[in-house]
Design a protein around this motif. Structure first.
Motif, PDB file in Angstrom:
ATOM      1  N   VAL A  22      -2.674 -34.693  -1.849  1.00  0.00           N
ATOM      2  CA  VAL A  22      -2.962 -35.002  -3.249  1.00  0.00           C
ATOM      3  C   VAL A  22      -4.313 -35.710  -3.379  1.00  0.00           C
ATOM      4  CG1 VAL A  22      -2.239 -36.453  -5.192  1.00  0.00           C
ATOM      5  CG2 VAL A  22      -0.581 -34.977  -4.051  1.00  0.00           C
ATOM      6  N   GLU A  23      -4.673 -36.540  -2.407  1.00  0.00           N
ATOM      7  CA  GLU A  23      -5.991 -37.165  -2.415  1.00  0.00           C
ATOM      8  C   GLU A  23      -7.090 -36.096  -2.371  1.00  0.00           C
ATOM      9  OE1 GLU A  23      -6.742 -41.108  -1.819  1.00  0.00           O
ATOM     10  OE2 GLU A  23      -5.246 -40.500  -3.303  1.00  0.00           O
ATOM     11  N   ILE A  24      -6.915 -35.095  -1.528  1.00  0.00           N
ATOM     12  CA  ILE A  24      -7.919 -34.034  -1.419  1.00  0.00           C
ATOM     13  C   ILE A  24      -7.880 -33.123  -2.642  1.00  0.00           C
ATOM     14  CG2 ILE A  24      -8.819 -32.184   0.028  1.00  0.00           C
ATOM     15  CD1 ILE A  24      -8.987 -35.098   1.139  1.00  0.00           C
ATOM     16  N   LEU A  25      -6.716 -32.983  -3.258  1.00  0.00           N
ATOM     17  CA  LEU A  25      -6.631 -32.266  -4.541  1.00  0.00           C
ATOM     18  C   LEU A  25      -7.536 -32.939  -5.568  1.00  0.00           C
ATOM     19  CD1 LEU A  25      -5.259 -30.180  -6.474  1.00  0.00           C
ATOM     20  CD2 LEU A  25      -3.478 -31.908  -6.862  1.00  0.00           C
ATOM     21  N   GLN A  26      -7.481 -34.248  -5.642  1.00  0.00           N
ATOM     22  CA  GLN A  26      -8.354 -34.981  -6.561  1.00  0.00           C
ATOM     23  C   GLN A  26      -9.821 -34.744  -6.201  1.00  0.00           C
ATOM     24  OE1 GLN A  26      -7.055 -39.179  -6.927  1.00  0.00           O
ATOM     25  NE2 GLN A  26      -5.120 -38.481  -6.053  1.00  0.00           N
TER      26      GLN A  26
ATOM     27  N   GLN B 190      -6.622 -44.935   2.452  1.00  0.00           N
ATOM     28  CA  GLN B 190      -5.837 -44.880   3.678  1.00  0.00           C
ATOM     29  C   GLN B 190      -4.339 -44.884   3.363  1.00  0.00           C
ATOM     30  OE1 GLN B 190      -6.897 -47.966   6.434  1.00  0.00           O
ATOM     31  NE2 GLN B 190      -5.337 -47.398   7.927  1.00  0.00           N
ATOM     32  N   TYR B 191      -3.972 -45.682   2.349  1.00  0.00           N
ATOM     33  CA  TYR B 191      -2.574 -45.767   1.935  1.00  0.00           C
ATOM     34  C   TYR B 191      -2.484 -45.514   0.427  1.00  0.00           C
ATOM     35  CZ  TYR B 191      -2.311 -48.186   6.433  1.00  0.00           C
ATOM     36  OH  TYR B 191      -2.417 -48.504   7.767  1.00  0.00           O
ATOM     37  N   PRO B 192      -2.421 -44.256   0.007  1.00  0.00           N
ATOM     38  CA  PRO B 192      -2.350 -43.945  -1.430  1.00  0.00           C
ATOM     39  C   PRO B 192      -1.122 -44.589  -2.066  1.00  0.00           C
ATOM     40  CG  PRO B 192      -2.843 -41.970  -0.144  1.00  0.00           C
ATOM     41  CD  PRO B 192      -2.460 -43.028   0.838  1.00  0.00           C
ATOM     42  N   VAL B 193      -1.304 -45.153  -3.247  1.00  0.00           N
ATOM     43  CA  VAL B 193      -0.227 -45.893  -3.895  1.00  0.00           C
ATOM     44  C   VAL B 193       0.582 -44.994  -4.820  1.00  0.00           C
ATOM     45  CG1 VAL B 193      -1.490 -48.067  -3.799  1.00  0.00           C
ATOM     46  CG2 VAL B 193      -1.738 -46.597  -5.810  1.00  0.00           C
ATOM     47  N   GLU B 194       1.837 -45.371  -5.021  1.00  0.00           N
ATOM     48  CA  GLU B 194       2.693 -44.670  -5.977  1.00  0.00           C
ATOM     49  C   GLU B 194       2.425 -45.193  -7.383  1.00  0.00           C
ATOM     50  OE1 GLU B 194       6.768 -44.986  -4.830  1.00  0.00           O
ATOM     51  OE2 GLU B 194       6.465 -44.008  -2.883  1.00  0.00           O
ATOM     52  N   VAL B 195       2.491 -44.303  -8.358  1.00  0.00           N
ATOM     53  CA  VAL B 195       2.283 -44.687  -9.762  1.00  0.00           C
ATOM     54  C   VAL B 195       3.490 -44.191 -10.563  1.00  0.00           C
ATOM     55  CG1 VAL B 195       0.693 -44.655 -11.715  1.00  0.00           C
ATOM     56  CG2 VAL B 195      -0.198 -44.352  -9.391  1.00  0.00           C
ATOM     57  N   PRO B 196       4.575 -44.963 -10.602  1.00  0.00           N
ATOM     58  CA  PRO B 196       5.779 -44.542 -11.327  1.00  0.00           C
ATOM     59  C   PRO B 196       5.492 -44.360 -12.814  1.00  0.00           C
ATOM     60  CG  PRO B 196       6.237 -46.413  -9.876  1.00  0.00           C
ATOM     61  CD  PRO B 196       4.751 -46.259  -9.929  1.00  0.00           C
TER      62      PRO B 196
ATOM     63  N   PHE C  81       6.602 -39.080  -2.287  1.00  0.00           N
ATOM     64  CA  PHE C  81       5.834 -38.135  -1.479  1.00  0.00           C
ATOM     65  C   PHE C  81       5.836 -38.596  -0.026  1.00  0.00           C
ATOM     66  CE2 PHE C  81       2.698 -36.451  -4.954  1.00  0.00           C
ATOM     67  CZ  PHE C  81       3.765 -36.252  -5.810  1.00  0.00           C
ATOM     68  N   SER C  82       5.806 -37.651   0.893  1.00  0.00           N
ATOM     69  CA  SER C  82       5.608 -37.991   2.296  1.00  0.00           C
ATOM     70  C   SER C  82       4.153 -38.398   2.509  1.00  0.00           C
ATOM     71  CB  SER C  82       5.948 -36.790   3.178  1.00  0.00           C
ATOM     72  OG  SER C  82       4.970 -35.772   3.007  1.00  0.00           O
ATOM     73  N   GLY C  83       3.868 -38.948   3.696  1.00  0.00           N
ATOM     74  CA  GLY C  83       2.490 -39.335   3.986  1.00  0.00           C
ATOM     75  C   GLY C  83       1.539 -38.160   3.906  1.00  0.00           C
TER      76      GLY C  83
ATOM     77  N   ASN D  10       5.937 -37.764 -10.581  1.00  0.00           N
ATOM     78  CA  ASN D  10       5.093 -38.948 -10.731  1.00  0.00           C
ATOM     79  C   ASN D  10       4.158 -39.086  -9.527  1.00  0.00           C
ATOM     80  OD1 ASN D  10       6.371 -39.591 -13.140  1.00  0.00           O
ATOM     81  ND2 ASN D  10       7.853 -40.941 -12.148  1.00  0.00           N
ATOM     82  N   VAL D  11       2.988 -39.641  -9.776  1.00  0.00           N
ATOM     83  CA  VAL D  11       1.930 -39.697  -8.776  1.00  0.00           C
ATOM     84  C   VAL D  11       2.414 -40.395  -7.504  1.00  0.00           C
ATOM     85  CG1 VAL D  11      -0.392 -40.534  -8.256  1.00  0.00           C
ATOM     86  CG2 VAL D  11       0.155 -39.718 -10.568  1.00  0.00           C
ATOM     87  N   ASN D  12       2.479 -39.616  -6.434  1.00  0.00           N
ATOM     88  CA  ASN D  12       2.819 -40.096  -5.089  1.00  0.00           C
ATOM     89  C   ASN D  12       4.239 -40.644  -4.942  1.00  0.00           C
ATOM     90  OD1 ASN D  12       0.303 -39.461  -3.929  1.00  0.00           O
ATOM     91  ND2 ASN D  12      -0.585 -41.397  -4.593  1.00  0.00           N
TER      92      ASN D  12
END
Length: 257
Positions: free
Chosen positions: A156-160, A91-97, A148-150, A143-145
């Protein structure tokens, strides 16, 4: 055909006031090729079910079972669940710096399959999926998310999802915060993968708008940690007209997310 089976599942969380029950006897069976929509008011336990299937440590399984083709999911670690074919779009994808999309996607795919994908075919698959999801090619080096906007995070979740090809996809309010265009793009991505017939989909949502694009075979209404009603797509239409008031007892309270 694969089957994800949930039987009489009771789940709680630990708080300062002690254990608080959230799921109170959920039974649900999903087969590959099927789309199940879970709807319900805030706090009814929908996201708790998703997180429990994925193995979030916050949630305590008090009783009941979750099995995947007869194998005990609750005995699996989070990474074992992923390798078994379970996928959670958060629901809330996290950022991975510090971790680029390119590195993250290929590392995750290698971990899931037990071997690195062919670089030539992998690069082609990633580019094709990004194009279909209208994700700019520059995002591969970001960097992952991060930043990124919501809507970009949800794409990106659907890309995965499209690249990892799970047996069961749990989509936790994937429509949250999306405008109409982004909702269509995300839904098309889910439908592309689901249409191959090798994936079951558990779609969690408050609203019927995503169900105009991702057609459910079954609809389950969650209220106060239980399935209050089940039906076909027509049940979603009824909910849009009537809301959830008829399920709620005056003065009652729900817990969980």
């Amino acid at each position: 055909m694969s089957t994800l089976e949930i039987k009489d599942l009771h789940v709680s969380i630990n708080t300062e006031q002690g254990n608080v029950p959230i799921l109170k006897g959920v039974t649900l069976t999903i087969n590959t090729g099927e789309t199940h929509a879970i709807m319900g008011p805030n706090g009814s336990g929908k996201s708790t079910l998703a997180s429990t299937i994925a193995g979030h440590p916050r949630y305590i399984v008090d009783s009941g079972s979750i099995t995947l083709d007869g194998e005990d999911v609750l005995e699996m670690s989070v990474d074992e669940r992923a390798r078994a074919g379970l996928f959670l779009a958060m629901q809330y994808p996290v950022e991975v710096p510090g971790v680029t999309m390119t590195n993250f996607l290929r590392t995750a795919k290698t971990a899931l399959d037990g071997k690195a994908p062919s670089l030539r075919h992998w690069t082609k698959d990633v580019k094709e999926a990004m194009t279909q999801l209208r994700i700019d090619a520059d995002f591969a080096q970001r960097n992952v998310n991060e930043g990124f906007s919501g809507g970009e995070k949800k794409r990106v979740e659907i890309l995965q999802l499209e690249l990892f090809k799970p047996r069961f996809a749990i989509l936790d309010e994937t429509d949250s915060g999306l405008d109409v265009d982004a909702l269509k793009v995300v839904s098309e991505g889910v439908n592309r993968e689901h249409g191959k017939g090798n994936m079951g989909t558990l779609l969690i949502t408050h609203y019927t708008r995503i169900l105009r694009y991702i057609k459910p075979d079954f609809v389950h209404v969650f209220v106060d940690g239980r399935i209050a009603e089940e039906g076909g797509p027509e049940l979603a239409d009824r909910l849009e007209e009537e809301g959830y008031d008829r399920f709620l007892v005056p003065g009652s309270a729900t817990a969980g997310a």
